[in-house]
Design an enzyme around this catalytic site. Structure first.
Site, short mmCIF file in Angstrom:
data_model
loop_
_atom_site.label_atom_id
_atom_site.label_comp_id
_atom_site.label_asym_id
_atom_site.label_seq_id
_atom_site.Cartn_x
_atom_site.Cartn_y
_atom_site.Cartn_z
N TYR A 41 -6.04 9.85 0.28
CA TYR A 41 -6.30 8.45 -0.03
C TYR A 41 -7.35 7.92 0.93
O TYR A 41 -7.53 8.43 2.04
CB TYR A 41 -5.03 7.61 0.01
CG TYR A 41 -4.76 6.91 1.33
CD1 TYR A 41 -5.29 5.65 1.60
CD2 TYR A 41 -3.97 7.51 2.30
CE1 TYR A 41 -5.05 5.01 2.80
CE2 TYR A 41 -3.71 6.88 3.49
CZ TYR A 41 -4.26 5.63 3.75
OH TYR A 41 -4.01 5.00 4.94
N ARG A 87 0.82 -1.20 0.00
CA ARG A 87 0.00 0.00 0.00
C ARG A 87 0.85 1.26 0.00
O ARG A 87 0.57 2.22 -0.70
CB ARG A 87 -0.93 0.01 1.22
CG ARG A 87 -1.90 1.19 1.20
CD ARG A 87 -2.80 1.23 2.41
NE ARG A 87 -2.07 1.53 3.64
CZ ARG A 87 -2.67 1.89 4.78
NH1 ARG A 87 -3.98 1.96 4.84
NH2 ARG A 87 -1.96 2.15 5.86
N PHE A 109 3.68 2.73 6.31
CA PHE A 109 3.92 3.95 5.52
C PHE A 109 3.25 5.17 6.16
O PHE A 109 3.87 6.22 6.31
CB PHE A 109 3.40 3.71 4.10
CG PHE A 109 3.45 4.92 3.20
CD1 PHE A 109 4.57 5.17 2.42
CD2 PHE A 109 2.37 5.78 3.13
CE1 PHE A 109 4.61 6.28 1.59
CE2 PHE A 109 2.40 6.89 2.29
CZ PHE A 109 3.52 7.13 1.53
N ASP A 110 1.98 5.04 6.54
CA ASP A 110 1.24 6.16 7.13
C ASP A 110 1.92 6.67 8.39
O ASP A 110 2.12 7.87 8.58
CB ASP A 110 -0.18 5.73 7.51
CG ASP A 110 -0.96 5.17 6.35
OD1 ASP A 110 -0.43 4.32 5.63
OD2 ASP A 110 -2.13 5.56 6.20
N THR A 111 2.23 5.73 9.28
CA THR A 111 2.83 6.11 10.56
C THR A 111 4.16 6.81 10.36
O THR A 111 4.44 7.85 10.98
CB THR A 111 3.03 4.86 11.44
OG1 THR A 111 1.76 4.23 11.66
CG2 THR A 111 3.65 5.24 12.77
#
Length: 407
Positions: free
Chosen positions: A109, A91, A201-203
């Site tokens: 997103y 992702r 990735f987000d974190t």
């Protein structure tokens, strides 16, 4: 040296014809059943409720079912829908590729299951369009959020965010909600520093943004768990733990150019307060008030306990003396941040001076009350509270003068 905050430029209110202000990326892997309903619903919502040009990008990261064909059919059917096909899974990899290639100034997103209510989309991106904020996240952990999900996922989510607070000093509330947005100029600087290509990735992006001094906007969301979610919780949790360890080491060792990022686009320090408002005064007043409330309650309790056997004036003297000593100790440590024994004697002498003034005010008030009206516990307490308020203001001025005196 004091800097001032220079806000980021807002997105053009009237963009050039055909140019999208917002690009919503939907990362997918083997989602041939859910992709069509998701994109059609998202497209209808944006058409009806979003006041700027938009585009939707389906980021297909190596699906092996009919997802690519569904995505191409949606692009042919709906204006503003595009497809990005990647050869590898992940992702984070899909978001990096889609965001890096997008010409839109605001990037977002969301997960294909649309667990998050789309009514939160405009509040999510509005502060980015205006230039007020740099990133935005949906949060399921705010008090006003409404969330429907099982106990296991609830415990895992809250535990993960608590872990981030402890291990990485994260100040954002919900790192895992699949509903985020970022300004494109900020993404261009941060994405090359984000190493994870999966769920962490987000974190990693959020922690880097926080450490760079960027403003992260949070939007409470309504969220309904997708019972058909294909996320491997155990594998994702292990990958997240590895990511936390790697990112923590990078922060400790200084491997990340955070100072350069702060200098480049971080918010500067606030201007100095006016000369009439000494630094730290608002916080000191708040803490002094909290200590004062506790001291007043203790004083009134001691007065009531001693009033019967001792009488009003001796009870007032005893209660005021005991609470004055405790008040000085508490304010010295909590309000003014003074520790150790240095100058402690002088501080307590100043506190005793404040005690004497308070005794004069309260005793005088009681004497006037008893001379002019019939005695009564309720009237006594009312007069004592009023006299204590005046004594408290004098106490604050005297203690602040003593605590900030540095010969």
């Amino acid at each position: 040296m004091t800097g001032t905050y220079a806000p980021r430029a807002a997105v053009q209110a009237r963009p050039a014809a055909g140019s999208a202000v917002l690009d919503v990326v939907v990362p997918v892997y083997n989602e041939e059943a859910d992709l069509g309903p998701c994109v059609r619903r998202l497209h209808a919502h944006l058409t009806a409720h979003f006041p700027y040009p938009f585009r939707i990008t389906v980021a297909d990261n190596a699906s092996v079912d009919g997802t690519p064909a569904v995505a191409r059919a949606l692009a042919d059917e709906l204006p503003g829908v595009g497809v990005l096909r990647l050869a590898e899974k992940g992702r984070g990899r899909a978001l990096r590729a889609a965001w890096s290639a997008s010409p839109a100034p605001v990037l977002a997103y969301m997960d294909v299951d649309l667990s998050t209510d789309l009514a939160a989309l405009l509040p999510l991106v509005a502060p980015l369009i205006s230039g007020h904020s740099d990133l935005a996240i949906g949060t399921r952990l705010a008090r006003t959020s409404r969330v429907v999900r099982g106990a296991k996922r609830e415990v895992i989510s809250r535990g993960y965010n608590l872990l981030l607070r402890g291990a990485l000093a994260a100040r954002f509330s919900d790192a895992q909600c699949g509903f985020k947005a970022i300004r494109a100029d900020v993404a261009a600087e941060l994405l090359p520093l984000v190493r994870d290509t999966g769920w962490f990735f987000d974190t990693e992006l959020l922690v880097l943004a926080q450490r760079a001094g960027l403003r992260i906007h949070e939007v409470p969301v309504d969220w309904v768990d997708d019972p058909d979610s294909r996320v491997d919780i155990v594998a994702t949790a292990l990958a997240d733990l590895r990511g936390i360890g790697r990112l923590g080491r990078a922060l400790v060792t200084g491997a990340l150019p955070l100072a350069q990022l702060r200098a480049q686009f971080g918010r500067g320090p606030l201007p100095a307060p006016p000369a009439q408002v000494p630094a730290g005064l608002p916080r000191q007043l708040a803490r002094f008030a909290a200590v004062g409330v506790a001291s007043t309650l203790a004083y009134l309790l001691l007065f009531l306990l001693a009033r019967g056997p001792l009488g009003a004036q001796p009870a007032n003297l005893l209660a005021l003396l005991l609470t004055a000593v405790a008040n000085t100790v508490a304010n010295r440590r909590l309000t003014f941040g003074v520790t150790g024994r240095r100058h402690a004697g002088r501080h307590h002498l100043q506190g005793l001076l404040a005690f004497a003034l308070g005794l004069a005010l309260t005793s005088g008030s009681l004497a006037v009350l008893h001379a002019t009206t019939p005695p009564g516990r309720g009237r006594e307490l009312t007069v004592l509270v009023a006299a204590n308020l005046a004594a408290t203001a004098l106490r604050f001025l005297l203690l602040r003068l003593a605590m900030h005196h540095r010969p």
